[in-house]
Design a protein around this motif. Structure first.
Motif, mmCIF file in Angstrom:
data_model
loop_
_atom_site.group_PDB
_atom_site.id
_atom_site.type_symbol
_atom_site.label_atom_id
_atom_site.label_comp_id
_atom_site.label_asym_id
_atom_site.label_seq_id
_atom_site.Cartn_x
_atom_site.Cartn_y
_atom_site.Cartn_z
ATOM 1 N N THR A 218 0.834 -1.205 0.000
ATOM 2 C CA THR A 218 0.000 0.000 0.000
ATOM 3 C C THR A 218 0.868 1.255 0.000
ATOM 4 N N ALA A 219 2.190 1.056 -0.077
ATOM 5 C CA ALA A 219 3.098 2.200 -0.075
ATOM 6 C C ALA A 219 3.022 2.947 -1.397
ATOM 7 N N VAL A 220 3.408 4.216 -1.368
ATOM 8 C CA VAL A 220 3.467 5.018 -2.576
ATOM 9 C C VAL A 220 4.612 4.513 -3.449
ATOM 10 N N GLN A 221 4.310 4.151 -4.681
ATOM 11 C CA GLN A 221 5.323 3.593 -5.570
ATOM 12 C C GLN A 221 5.882 4.608 -6.552
ATOM 13 N N ARG A 222 5.116 5.611 -6.911
ATOM 14 C CA ARG A 222 5.584 6.633 -7.836
ATOM 15 C C ARG A 222 5.095 8.009 -7.390
ATOM 16 N N ASP A 223 5.934 9.003 -7.632
ATOM 17 C CA ASP A 223 5.545 10.398 -7.446
ATOM 18 C C ASP A 223 5.290 11.006 -8.824
ATOM 19 N N VAL A 224 4.114 11.578 -9.018
ATOM 20 C CA VAL A 224 3.747 12.175 -10.298
ATOM 21 C C VAL A 224 3.544 13.677 -10.101
ATOM 22 N N ILE A 225 4.248 14.463 -10.898
ATOM 23 C CA ILE A 225 4.129 15.919 -10.828
ATOM 24 C C ILE A 225 3.631 16.421 -12.177
ATOM 25 N N LEU A 226 2.433 16.972 -12.195
ATOM 26 C CA LEU A 226 1.887 17.594 -13.401
ATOM 27 C C LEU A 226 2.108 19.095 -13.312
ATOM 28 N N TYR A 240 -8.447 19.186 -19.023
ATOM 29 C CA TYR A 240 -8.140 17.754 -18.975
ATOM 30 C C TYR A 240 -7.088 17.445 -17.908
ATOM 31 N N SER A 241 -6.090 18.296 -17.767
ATOM 32 C CA SER A 241 -5.038 18.056 -16.776
ATOM 33 C C SER A 241 -5.604 18.051 -15.362
ATOM 34 N N GLY A 242 -6.528 18.978 -15.088
ATOM 35 C CA GLY A 242 -7.126 19.029 -13.763
ATOM 36 C C GLY A 242 -7.891 17.766 -13.432
ATOM 37 N N VAL A 243 -8.629 17.244 -14.414
ATOM 38 C CA VAL A 243 -9.402 16.028 -14.181
ATOM 39 C C VAL A 243 -8.482 14.817 -14.028
ATOM 40 N N PHE A 244 -7.480 14.701 -14.901
ATOM 41 C CA PHE A 244 -6.537 13.589 -14.785
ATOM 42 C C PHE A 244 -5.792 13.635 -13.458
ATOM 43 N N ALA A 245 -5.395 14.822 -13.034
ATOM 44 C CA ALA A 245 -4.677 14.947 -11.768
ATOM 45 C C ALA A 245 -5.532 14.460 -10.613
ATOM 46 N N ALA A 246 -6.819 14.789 -10.639
ATOM 47 C CA ALA A 246 -7.718 14.341 -9.576
ATOM 48 C C ALA A 246 -7.861 12.823 -9.584
ATOM 49 N N VAL A 247 -7.938 12.224 -10.770
ATOM 50 C CA VAL A 247 -8.044 10.767 -10.866
ATOM 51 C C VAL A 247 -6.774 10.108 -10.333
ATOM 52 N N LEU A 248 -5.614 10.601 -10.745
ATOM 53 C CA LEU A 248 -4.350 10.031 -10.273
ATOM 54 C C LEU A 248 -4.192 10.210 -8.767
ATOM 55 N N ALA A 249 -4.650 11.361 -8.258
ATOM 56 C CA ALA A 249 -4.526 11.618 -6.818
ATOM 57 C C ALA A 249 -5.387 10.676 -5.988
ATOM 58 N N SER A 250 -6.407 10.088 -6.604
ATOM 59 C CA SER A 250 -7.268 9.152 -5.872
ATOM 60 C C SER A 250 -6.630 7.770 -5.709
ATOM 61 N N MET A 251 -5.479 7.542 -6.327
ATOM 62 C CA MET A 251 -4.813 6.247 -6.270
ATOM 63 C C MET A 251 -3.728 6.275 -5.190
ATOM 64 N N SER A 257 1.061 15.553 -7.573
ATOM 65 C CA SER A 257 1.083 16.998 -7.359
ATOM 66 C C SER A 257 0.633 17.691 -8.639
ATOM 67 N N LEU A 258 -0.094 18.783 -8.496
ATOM 68 C CA LEU A 258 -0.522 19.584 -9.638
ATOM 69 C C LEU A 258 -0.067 21.025 -9.437
ATOM 70 N N VAL A 259 0.731 21.498 -10.374
ATOM 71 C CA VAL A 259 1.251 22.860 -10.335
ATOM 72 C C VAL A 259 0.842 23.556 -11.626
ATOM 73 N N VAL A 260 0.231 24.730 -11.525
ATOM 74 C CA VAL A 260 -0.115 25.519 -12.712
ATOM 75 C C VAL A 260 0.698 26.805 -12.680
ATOM 76 N N PHE A 261 0.941 27.343 -13.869
ATOM 77 C CA PHE A 261 1.805 28.529 -13.908
ATOM 78 C C PHE A 261 1.486 29.408 -15.101
ATOM 79 N N ASP A 262 1.774 30.687 -14.937
ATOM 80 C CA ASP A 262 1.931 31.642 -16.035
ATOM 81 C C ASP A 262 3.258 32.325 -15.745
#
Length: 397
Positions: A218-226, A240-251, A257-262
C-alpha cells in the motif's frame, strides 16, 4: 464563410442519396447555392437559418453574403441556442457554440445566468468560463460551477477507469522481481522468457532467469508531478489536466502533485479532492515562465528514480530559456522520467516553440501532443520507464 466551416457544422455521417444529397449540399453551401440547388422547407429551412446566423453574417473578418447574424442581443442569442439544440446533435452544437464565441464575440453574454443556462456544456465552454473567472458576477458563478461540474463528471466517467487500470497494470509490472520466492514466481512469464533454454533431451525448460510478482504493498510507488501552462491557448489542456490529476490523486500507489503557472506558480495539490475547485483555482491567460515553474517542481522531487514529471506547455518561454533547459537536463540526469506534452486535448498539437521542442529532444525528452484517450497509456509507459520516443512518434502519425 468557407465551405469547410459551414460544412463542418452541417454534415452528418450517413450517406444521403438523390434529393437528400442536393439538400445537404444546399445546407453546406448556403443561400448562394439556392438558385442552382433549390430552396429548403420545414426543419431544413430552420437549420439553414441557424447556420446563416452564425456563418453567413455578422461575424468578424471575411466577407459575408447575408446581413443575418446574432448581433449582441441576449434574447436573440438565447433563441438561436435553443434552435441549434433542437435541430443538430450535441457534437455539432458544441462546434457551433465554440464558433459563435470566437466569430461573433459573444463571450460577454456568457456572464449572464440566462445565457449560460442555455448553452451545451463542453470542454471549450469550460475553458472560456475559466478565463472569465475574475470578471464573472456573483449571480453567474453558481451556474458556471454547475456547468463545469457537469463537464468534469462526464470526463471522469470517460477516463477514470481506463486511467486506473493502465496505471495499476504498469505498477504491477514494474514491481516484478527477478529473484522471487517460490510462491511469488510468475511461471507463465518465466517460461516465456526462458524458451531459448529449452532442453530437448529432457523435454523441459531450464530457467536461467526467474520472473516473479512484487509483493502487494500500500506504499506510494511513484511520485507524479503535473506542471501545467495556464496561458490562454492551453485552455482545453488545463481542463483535462485538472481532471486527470484528480483521478491520479485518488490512487494510493501514487503521490500526485498539480502545479499551474503563467508568470507566477500556483500549487493546487491540496485541492485535488475536487477537480472543480482545481479548475476554478486556475487563471487562464497572462505570460509564461516555464523556468520558474520547473524550479518549483524540482523542489518537489525527493525520489528521482521513482518520479515522473509531466510538463504540459506550448513551450513559448518568457523566462530564462537556457536555465529552463538546464533544469530539464538536471531532472533527466537525476533519474526523473520527464514527459513534455505540447497539448493534452483532442485538437492535436497547437502552435508551439519548435526551437525549444528540438532542444528538449536533444536532451532525450520528446515533446508531442497527446489526446486524453492516449494519456493513460502514456502514464503506463512512463511508469515502466519505456523509451517515450516511440510513443511520441505514434502520437504524431
Amino acid at each position: 464563410m468557407s465551405v469547410s466551416e459551414r460544412g463542418g457544422a452541417a454534415a452528418e455521417p450517413d450517406q444521403p442519396s438523390g434529393d437528400d444529397r442536393l439538400r445537404r449540399w444546399r445546407l453546406v453551401l448556403g443561400g448562394a447555392a439556392e438558385e442552382s440547388l433549390g430552396g429548403l422547407s420545414g426543419a431544413e429551412s430552420a437549420m439553414d437559418t441557424a447556420l446563416a446566423a452564425l456563418y453567413d453574417g455578422g461575424g468578424q473578418g471575411g466577407q459575408r453574403s447575408r446581413s443575418a447574424g446574432l448581433g449582441a442581443s441576449a434574447p436573440q442569442v438565447a433563441r438561436w441556442l435553443g434552435d441549434i439544440r433542437e435541430y443538430f446533435p450535441s457534437t455539432v452544437v458544441q462546434i457551433m457554440q465554440s464558433d459563435a464565441i470566437d466569430r461573433l464575440n459573444l463571450t460577454s453574454l456568457l456572464l449572464e445566468p440566462e445565457m449560460l443556462s442555455a448553452v451545451e456544456p463542453d470542454v471549450h465552454l469550460v475553458g472560456t468560463l475559466l478565463s472569465l473567472g475574475q470578471v464573472m458576477p456573483d449571480k453567474t458563478k453558481d451556474i458556471a460551477r454547475q456547468v463545469v461540474r457537469q463537464v468534469v463528471d462526464e470526463l471522469e466517467r470517460r477516463i477514470a477507469n481506463k486511467t486506473k487500470a493502465a496505471v495499476t497494470g504498469a505498477l504491477n509490472r514494474a514491481t516484478r522481481i527477478n529473484r522471487p520466492r517460490h510462491a511469488d514466481i510468475d511461471w507463465r512469464r518465466t517460461i516465456h522468457a526462458n524458451l531459448k533454454h529449452y532442453q530437448p533431451d529432457y523435454r523441459t525448460v531450464v530457467p536461467e532467469r526467474l520472473i516473479g510478482y512484487g509483493r502487494r504493498t500500500t506504499a506510494v510507488q511513484r511520485d507524479v508531478i503535473l506542471c501545467v501552462d495556464q496561458s490562454g491557448s492551453m485552455a482545453a489542456s488545463v481542463v483535462y489536466s485538472g481532471v486527470f490529476a484528480a483521478v491520479l490523486a485518488s490512487m494510493r500507489s501514487l503521490r500526485t502533485s498539480l502545479v499551474v503557472f503563467d508568470t507566477a506558480v500556483v500549487d493546487l495539490t491540496d485541492q485535488l479532492h475536487d477537480p472543480v475547485e482545481v479548475l476554478f483555482g486556475t487563471q487562464l491567460g497572462g505570460g509564461t515562465d516555464i523556468n520558474r515553474a520547473i524550479a518549483y517542481c524540482q523542489e518537489l522531487v525527493t525520489r528521482p528514480r521513482d518520479s515522473i514529471f509531466v510538463l504540459i506547455s506550448d513551450l513559448y518561454e518568457g523566462g530564462i530559456r537556457a536555465e529552463m533547459l538546464r533544469r530539464v537536463a538536471a531532472l533527466v540526469d537525476s533519474g526523473v522520467q520527464v514527459v513534455v506534452l505540447l497539448a493534452l486535448s483532442d485538437e492535436g498539437a497547437p502552435a508551439y516553440d519548435h526551437d525549444n521542442a528540438a532542444a528538449l529532444a536533444a536532451l532525450g525528452v520528446p515533446a508531442f501532443a497527446c489526446t486524453p484517450d492516449a494519456f493513460p497509456d502514456l502514464m503506463a509507459a512512463a511508469i515502466e520507464r519505456r523509451d517515450l520516443r516511440a510513443f511520441a512518434a505514434q502520437q504524431s502519425t
